[in-house]
Motif scaffolding. Structure first.
Motif, PDB file in Angstrom:
ATOM      1  N   GLY A 556       0.790  -1.231   0.000  1.00 25.10           N
ATOM      2  CA  GLY A 556       0.000   0.000   0.000  1.00 25.10           C
ATOM      3  C   GLY A 556       0.820   1.279   0.000  1.00 25.10           C
ATOM      4  O   GLY A 556       0.259   2.364   0.213  1.00 25.10           O
ATOM      5  N   PHE A 557       2.131   1.180  -0.279  1.00 25.84           N
ATOM      6  CA  PHE A 557       2.992   2.374  -0.286  1.00 25.84           C
ATOM      7  C   PHE A 557       3.167   2.893  -1.717  1.00 25.84           C
ATOM      8  O   PHE A 557       4.255   2.830  -2.303  1.00 25.84           O
ATOM      9  CB  PHE A 557       4.346   2.055   0.358  1.00 25.84           C
ATOM     10  CG  PHE A 557       4.253   1.826   1.838  1.00 25.84           C
ATOM     11  CD1 PHE A 557       4.245   2.903   2.715  1.00 25.84           C
ATOM     12  CD2 PHE A 557       4.151   0.547   2.354  1.00 25.84           C
ATOM     13  CE1 PHE A 557       4.140   2.698   4.096  1.00 25.84           C
ATOM     14  CE2 PHE A 557       4.051   0.332   3.723  1.00 25.84           C
ATOM     15  CZ  PHE A 557       4.041   1.411   4.599  1.00 25.84           C
ATOM     16  N   ALA A 558       2.083   3.427  -2.244  1.00 23.89           N
ATOM     17  CA  ALA A 558       2.091   3.904  -3.633  1.00 23.89           C
ATOM     18  C   ALA A 558       3.099   5.031  -3.850  1.00 23.89           C
ATOM     19  O   ALA A 558       3.628   5.195  -4.957  1.00 23.89           O
ATOM     20  CB  ALA A 558       0.692   4.381  -4.026  1.00 23.89           C
ATOM     21  N   ALA A 559       3.402   5.818  -2.816  1.00 22.35           N
ATOM     22  CA  ALA A 559       4.319   6.950  -2.961  1.00 22.35           C
ATOM     23  C   ALA A 559       5.701   6.515  -3.422  1.00 22.35           C
ATOM     24  O   ALA A 559       6.409   7.265  -4.111  1.00 22.35           O
ATOM     25  CB  ALA A 559       4.435   7.705  -1.633  1.00 22.35           C
ATOM     26  N   PHE A 560       6.099   5.303  -3.055  1.00 24.50           N
ATOM     27  CA  PHE A 560       7.440   4.849  -3.424  1.00 24.50           C
ATOM     28  C   PHE A 560       7.581   4.603  -4.924  1.00 24.50           C
ATOM     29  O   PHE A 560       8.689   4.604  -5.459  1.00 24.50           O
ATOM     30  CB  PHE A 560       7.804   3.577  -2.656  1.00 24.50           C
ATOM     31  CG  PHE A 560       8.046   3.810  -1.194  1.00 24.50           C
ATOM     32  CD1 PHE A 560       8.721   4.930  -0.743  1.00 24.50           C
ATOM     33  CD2 PHE A 560       7.587   2.896  -0.246  1.00 24.50           C
ATOM     34  CE1 PHE A 560       8.944   5.149   0.617  1.00 24.50           C
ATOM     35  CE2 PHE A 560       7.807   3.098   1.109  1.00 24.50           C
ATOM     36  CZ  PHE A 560       8.483   4.230   1.544  1.00 24.50           C
TER      37      PHE A 560
END
Length: 602
Positions: A556-560
């Motif tokens: 769920g860490f789309a920012a990466f």
């Protein structure tokens, strides 16, 4: 899709109970699940089928080390006791003992039998675990997300057999035969054909009794595995899929159905023997499985679940209001669940009234019992093959370093791993990383001070390091702005991670405050985020190290995924072992870090 008996598998066993209990006016809890209460029930209209189940074994053939190898047991006086548990020698023995006297008995699992496995299994692409599951009599399992760690081709090989396409056969004269039991992939379909990857369901048959099993993994599997592992596959809604195949089974005359679901919940207590249905405030379970259970068709008689590594045996009403059991047996083979399914020969359905669901209870796989000799032989054989790699010392520790077993969001072992990743990628020409972040789910075990073999206390072997970091993900270093980095930190506790936060493990120098009294992204106190004592600058670019799973937006860490100027470094396992070797010795062992980089307000 027609269901056929599995090769080499004969149906087994018989148990009694719920019909007699109902006639006597007793509850299911009054007599242990599967208790034999008389000859009359064996020859009458109903027969009790014993369902034994477990989940999230993760290749733990040997007893897990440290707190990963214990369960918590609530005592009558309100205290809690820690009980050593697990290991396939004891799991096999427990299941075989439980089956005695019960010819109508079926054994099922709810996914993640393999993947993230210790070296004894992982080094050999989990062939040892599949072999062990064949021997202990597993009848059926759903897939879990970790069954896709090495991709669809490898999962198909585990089912059908054959030597590994790159590593070949591991023993001269032996060819891997695959799983005797079916892996069920009802909600996993090929994007081109629309057909399930493997069988969507199977039917267990014995002396006129028929029970259908539908197997699904969580719909969110693509968010928590590497993209290569699920390429060309589509994952569908769990409820819609189960309801679809329940209708198919009903049309075939199969009225008794169990759903195997690799998705779970969080019980109100961490004790395996917690009375889930007690009426106190805050009791029961929460999490994704509760909503699933409420909407899965009443045609399904019991739900065997997993994924969250928790222990529970709960009752949740089905859409018609009737009680239905929802169970999970923790992880690593530390528990098994015994559920009594009372089968009505006339209706061909499981007897469930408005006041009683099938009786279910979790039992400890305790290490005081005798070991299953065939499992000891299996472990000895594979250990001999693994020994040249597994036994090599890579470091020394002064005490247990808690990782998987830590009770705090930031773990001491998480600090060690993130520091190791920073050190491996910090130099110019090696990525130039300024900080490192590690996903908590990638820390698979503790480092235990007590020796697991002949290496001596405090010695960390390569095999033990592999158990902690089994995925061998490559390290990535990317450019992220301070604003993007802050967004990533907020994604730990918001969006898909709000209900079940995934707190990243952070390298030395990165500090911030997490205020869990707030909601969503506001839980990360913006002004508190600092790197080496200096406040995070939203406009500044930082070099951030992480494994390739995180860099691809996993968990769920789309920012990466917005990271640029990517550098690919060593594997996370190589970074970990190199750090242990460089920072410890027999005379100067590594001490557990304080784990004080993240300040948590509750």
């Amino acid at each position: 899709m027609p269901a056929t008996p599995q090769r080499g598998r004969t149906a087994r066993r018989l148990t009694i109970g719920a019909a007699v209990l109902a006639a006597a006016g007793l509850t299911a809890a009054a007599v242990p699940a599967g208790a034999d209460t008389g000859h009359a029930a064996r020859t009458g209209r109903t027969v009790d089928v014993q369902l034994l189940s477990f989940n999230d074994f993760h290749g733990n053939l040997e007893p897990p080390q440290g707190s990963s190898g214990t369960v918590e047991e609530a005592q009558p006086d309100g205290t809690k006791k820690t009980v050593p548990a697990g290991g396939v020698e004891y799991l096999a023995q427990s299941l075989r003992t439980a089956r005695k006297g019960h010819p109508y008995s079926v054994t099922a699992a709810a996914g993640d039998l393999v993947g993230a496995s210790p070296l004894l299994s992982g080094l050999f692409h989990d062939e040892p675990t599949v072999e062990a599951m064949n021997k202990l009599g597993l009848d059926v399992t759903s897939v879990g997300n970790h069954e896709f760690d090495e991709g669809r081709t490898e999962l198909t090989r585990l089912q059908k057999g054959g030597c590994h396409p790159k590593d070949g056969c591991y023993e001269k004269g032996r060819k891997f035969r695959g799983a005797d039991f079916p892996y069920l992939t009802a909600n996993v379909t090929d994007e081109k054909t629309g057909k399930p990857l493997l069988k969507p369901y199977t039917v267990w048959r014995h002396k006129g009794v028929k029970i259908g099993f539908i197997g699904v993994t969580l719909e969110g599997t693509p968010d928590i595995v590497n993209a290569d592992g699920i390429k060309g596959l589509k994952f569908h809604d769990e409820v819609a899929t189960i309801n679809k195949y329940a209708k198919v089974l009903n049309k075939q005359g199969v009225k008794s159905i169990v759903a195997l679901i690799h998705e779970g919940g969080m019980p109100a207590s961490t004790s395996y023997n917690y009375h889930c249905d007690s009426p106190g405030p805050g009791d029961g379970i929460s999490g994704p499985i509760t909503d699933i259970a409420k909407h899965v068709t009443s045609k399904v008689d019991a739900l065997v679940t997993g994924h969250t590594h928790q222990a529970y045996a709960c009752t949740i009403p089905d859409p018609s209001g009737r009680p239905r059991t929802v169970t999970s047996a923790a992880s690593y083979g530390k528990l098994y669940t015994d559920t009594t399914l009372t089968y009505d020969r006339r209706t061909r359905d499981i007897v469930r009234t408005s006041v009683k669901a099938p009786g279910a209870a979790n039992h400890v796989v305790d290490r005081a019992q005798p070991k299953a000799a065939d499992m000891t032989s299996l472990i000895t054989r594979w250990n001999k093959l693994a020994a040249p790699v597994a036994g090599r010392p890579v470091g020394h520790i002064s005490a247990d370093i808690a990782g998987r077993g830590a009770t705090t969001p930031e773990s001491p072992l998480g600090d060690v791993i993130s520091d190791a990743q920073l050190e491996a990628t910090a130099a110019d020409g090696k990525g130039g990383a300024q900080l490192a972040l590690m996903n908590p789910g990638g820390v698979r075990s503790d480092l235990a001070f007590t020796a697991s073999g002949s290496e001596g206390d405090g010695v960390v072997t390569y095999g033990e390091a592999f158990t902690v970091q089994p995925f061998t993900n490559m390290m990535n270093v990317v450019d992220l702005t301070g604003a993007q980095l802050l967004t990533a930190l907020q994604q730990q506790v918001s969006g898909p991670n709000e209900a079940s936060p995934k707190i990243l493990q952070v390298s030395k120098g990165l500090t911030y405050t997490l205020d869990m009294t707030k909601k969503g992204a506001d839980r990360v106190v913006k002004d508190s985020v600092k790197l080496n004592g200096t406040a995070l600058d939203p406009a500044k670019t930082y070099r951030v190290a992480m494994n390739e799973f995180l860099a691809g937006g996993g968990d769920g860490f789309a920012a990466f995924k917005n990271g640029t100027d990517k550098y690919v470094g060593p594997s996370d396992l190589d970074a970990f072992t190199a750090y242990l070797t460089a920072h410890s010795s027999a005379t100067n062992p590594l001490t557990p870090p304080k784990a004080d980089r993240i300040t948590v307000v509750k």
